[in-house]
Design a protein around this motif. Structure first.
Motif, PDB file in Angstrom:
ATOM      1  N   ASP A 139       0.840  -1.188   0.000  1.00  0.00           N
ATOM      2  CA  ASP A 139       0.000   0.000   0.000  1.00  0.00           C
ATOM      3  C   ASP A 139       0.883   1.248   0.000  1.00  0.00           C
ATOM      4  OD1 ASP A 139      -2.459   1.408   0.196  1.00  0.00           O
ATOM      5  OD2 ASP A 139      -2.325   1.491   2.380  1.00  0.00           O
ATOM      6  N   ALA A 140       0.328   2.354  -0.436  1.00  0.00           N
ATOM      7  CA  ALA A 140       0.838   3.721  -0.222  1.00  0.00           C
ATOM      8  C   ALA A 140       2.340   3.858  -0.461  1.00  0.00           C
ATOM      9  CB  ALA A 140       0.439   4.188   1.172  1.00  0.00           C
ATOM     10  N   HIS A 151      -2.052   4.848  -8.827  1.00  0.00           N
ATOM     11  CA  HIS A 151      -1.998   3.959  -9.982  1.00  0.00           C
ATOM     12  C   HIS A 151      -1.267   4.632 -11.143  1.00  0.00           C
ATOM     13  CE1 HIS A 151      -4.185   1.573 -13.317  1.00  0.00           C
ATOM     14  NE2 HIS A 151      -3.225   0.823 -12.832  1.00  0.00           N
ATOM     15  N   ALA A 152      -1.527   5.920 -11.338  1.00  0.00           N
ATOM     16  CA  ALA A 152      -0.830   6.657 -12.393  1.00  0.00           C
ATOM     17  C   ALA A 152       0.677   6.670 -12.145  1.00  0.00           C
ATOM     18  CB  ALA A 152      -1.374   8.080 -12.480  1.00  0.00           C
ATOM     19  N   GLN A 153       1.093   6.881 -10.884  1.00  0.00           N
ATOM     20  CA  GLN A 153       2.518   6.870 -10.542  1.00  0.00           C
ATOM     21  C   GLN A 153       3.123   5.490 -10.754  1.00  0.00           C
ATOM     22  OE1 GLN A 153       2.307   8.242  -6.505  1.00  0.00           O
ATOM     23  NE2 GLN A 153       2.069  10.389  -7.073  1.00  0.00           N
ATOM     24  N   LEU A 154       2.364   4.463 -10.379  1.00  0.00           N
ATOM     25  CA  LEU A 154       2.840   3.089 -10.542  1.00  0.00           C
ATOM     26  C   LEU A 154       3.032   2.767 -12.018  1.00  0.00           C
ATOM     27  CD1 LEU A 154       3.473   0.501  -8.936  1.00  0.00           C
ATOM     28  CD2 LEU A 154       1.049  -0.083  -9.079  1.00  0.00           C
ATOM     29  N   ARG A 155       2.107   3.204 -12.855  1.00  0.00           N
ATOM     30  CA  ARG A 155       2.225   2.952 -14.287  1.00  0.00           C
ATOM     31  C   ARG A 155       3.440   3.674 -14.872  1.00  0.00           C
ATOM     32  NH1 ARG A 155      -1.907   0.655 -17.110  1.00  0.00           N
ATOM     33  NH2 ARG A 155      -1.508   1.910 -18.960  1.00  0.00           N
ATOM     34  N   ARG A 156       3.703   4.888 -14.401  1.00  0.00           N
ATOM     35  CA  ARG A 156       4.910   5.586 -14.867  1.00  0.00           C
ATOM     36  C   ARG A 156       6.160   4.802 -14.492  1.00  0.00           C
ATOM     37  NH1 ARG A 156       1.976  10.315 -13.559  1.00  0.00           N
ATOM     38  NH2 ARG A 156       2.890  10.393 -11.463  1.00  0.00           N
ATOM     39  N   ALA A 157       6.190   4.284 -13.268  1.00  0.00           N
ATOM     40  CA  ALA A 157       7.354   3.513 -12.824  1.00  0.00           C
ATOM     41  C   ALA A 157       7.530   2.231 -13.640  1.00  0.00           C
ATOM     42  CB  ALA A 157       7.218   3.176 -11.338  1.00  0.00           C
ATOM     43  N   LEU A 158       6.429   1.702 -14.158  1.00  0.00           N
ATOM     44  CA  LEU A 158       6.473   0.494 -14.985  1.00  0.00           C
ATOM     45  C   LEU A 158       6.722   0.802 -16.460  1.00  0.00           C
ATOM     46  CD1 LEU A 158       3.424  -1.332 -13.379  1.00  0.00           C
ATOM     47  CD2 LEU A 158       5.762  -2.243 -13.438  1.00  0.00           C
ATOM     48  N   GLY A 159       6.743   2.091 -16.814  1.00  0.00           N
ATOM     49  CA  GLY A 159       6.940   2.474 -18.200  1.00  0.00           C
ATOM     50  C   GLY A 159       5.697   2.327 -19.049  1.00  0.00           C
TER      51      GLY A 159
END
Length: 284
Positions: A118-119, A141-149
Motif C-alpha cells: 500500500d501507499a 496507480h498513475a505513478q505506478l504505471r509511470r514507474a512500470l513504463g
C-alpha cells in the motif's frame, strides 16, 4: 464484460473457524506500516486485521506507532516472528535505500510470503518478486504505471488499465474507487461495488489493506492453494476481491446507521463494522 464480486463469492472464500483451529492455523498477519508522521495508519490496519478474523497480528514499526497500536489492541504481538501474509507501506514515506526499515521491506518483497503493498511502498513493488497485492487509488496507480513504463491510464478504461498494470507488475492490482477493480496478471478481473461514497475519507485505505492481509493470511495458513502449493495470482485476486467486498460492505453498514441516506463515518467506524459483515457473509 467483467463480472461483479458478490456476497456469495465472498462467502465461499471466507473461512469459518473449526474446533481444530488455533491462532496460527487461523492466520498470522504481519505489519510494517505507520511512521512518526502517520502513526494512525498502523493502528487502523492492525485493528482491521483483528476484526476481520486474524488468529494473530504482528506489528513491527516505529516506537510511537507501536505504542498507539498496543493502547488500542494490547493483544498485538510486537516482536519478530513468522507470518502467513504481510501488509506494508500504509502511512509510510517512499523508501530510502539506506534506512534499516527499508532493508526489512526489501527482504519481504523478495520473499515467498504474500505481501499486501500500500501507499509508500507501491513503487518498491515494481522491483519485487514476492506474491503481491497492490492497493493504489487512481493517482497512485498513475505513478505506478509511470514507474512500470506504461502509458497514462484512460479514466474511462479503469478495468483495462488495471489488467495491463497487473500483467506488467506480475501481481494482483486492487484499483480503489467507487467501483474497485481487482485484476490478476492472467486476465482474471472483477468489479467490487459493495461500498458507499461515505468511504471517501482518510484512513479507510489503511483499513482495506488490513482486511485483505487478514483474508490472505487465513487462506495461506489453511493451505488454500491448489494441491497444497503456494497461493497463485488468481487465488490471491479472489482473496483480495473478498477483502475489498468485506471492506465496502462494512463501510455501507457503518454509514447506514447514520440515517436513511447514510451519514459521515470514520475509518474506525468501518473497522468496527467488520465482524458483523464477516458473520453475515458466513451465515449466508
Amino acid at each position: 464484460m467483467i463480472g461483479t464480486w458478490t456476497a456469495d463469492d465472498a462467502a465461499r472464500v471466507l473461512r469459518l473457524p473449526t474446533a481444530r483451529d488455533d491462532k496460527y492455523s487461523r492466520g498470522v498477519v504481519g505489519f510494517r506500516t505507520g511512521s512518526d508522521e502517520y502513526p494512525g495508519a498502523a493502528v487502523l490496519g492492525v485493528e482491521a486485521a483483528w476484526r476481520t478474523g486474524a488468529g494473530m497480528v504482528r506489528y513491527l514499526g516505529p516506537a510511537f506507532a507501536r505504542e498507539l497500536v498496543l493502547r488500542r489492541r494490547p493483544e498485538t504481538v510486537t516482536v519478530e516472528g513468522r507470518a502467513q501474509a504481510w501488509v506494508v507501506g500504509s502511512g509510510t514515506p517512499a523508501p530510502a535505500a539506506e534506512h534499516e526499515t527499508d532493508a526489512a521491506l526489501r527482504a519481504l518483497l523478495a520473499g515467498a510470503v504474500p505481501v499486501v503493498v500500500d501507499a509508500g511502498a507501491l513503487e518498491a513493488a515494481v522491483r519485487a518478486t514476492a506474491p503481491r497485492v497492490v492497493t493504489p487509488h487512481d493517482r497512485e496507480h498513475a505513478q505506478l504505471r509511470r514507474a512500470l513504463g506504461l502509458a497514462p491510464a484512460d479514466d474511462g478504461q479503469r478495468e483495462a488499465s488495471a489488467l495491463e498494470t497487473a500483467a506488467a507488475l506480475e501481481a494482483v492490482v486492487v484499483l480503489k474507487g467507487a467501483r474497485t477493480v481487482v485484476a490478476s496478471p492472467s486476465g482474471w478481473a472483477r468489479i467490487v461495488d459493495s461500498g458507499t461514497p461515505w468511504l471517501a475519507t482518510a484512513g479507510t485505505g489503511d483499513v482495506l489493506a488490513g482486511v485483505i492481509g487478514a483474508v490472505v493470511a487465513g487462506a495461506a495458513a489453511s493451505g488454500a492453494g491448489a494441491d497444497d502449493r503456494a497461493l497463485g495470482t488468481d487465488e490471491l485476486a479472489a482473496l483480495a476481491a473478498t477483502g475489498a467486498w468485506v471492506h465496502g460492505r462494512a463501510g455501507t453498514a457503518a454509514a447506514a446507521g447514520r440515517g436513511p441516506s447514510g451519514g459521515p463515518i470514520t475509518a474506525l467506524d468501518v473497522a468496527e463494522a467488520l465482524p458483523g459483515v464477516v458473520a453475515q457473509a458466513l451465515a449466508g
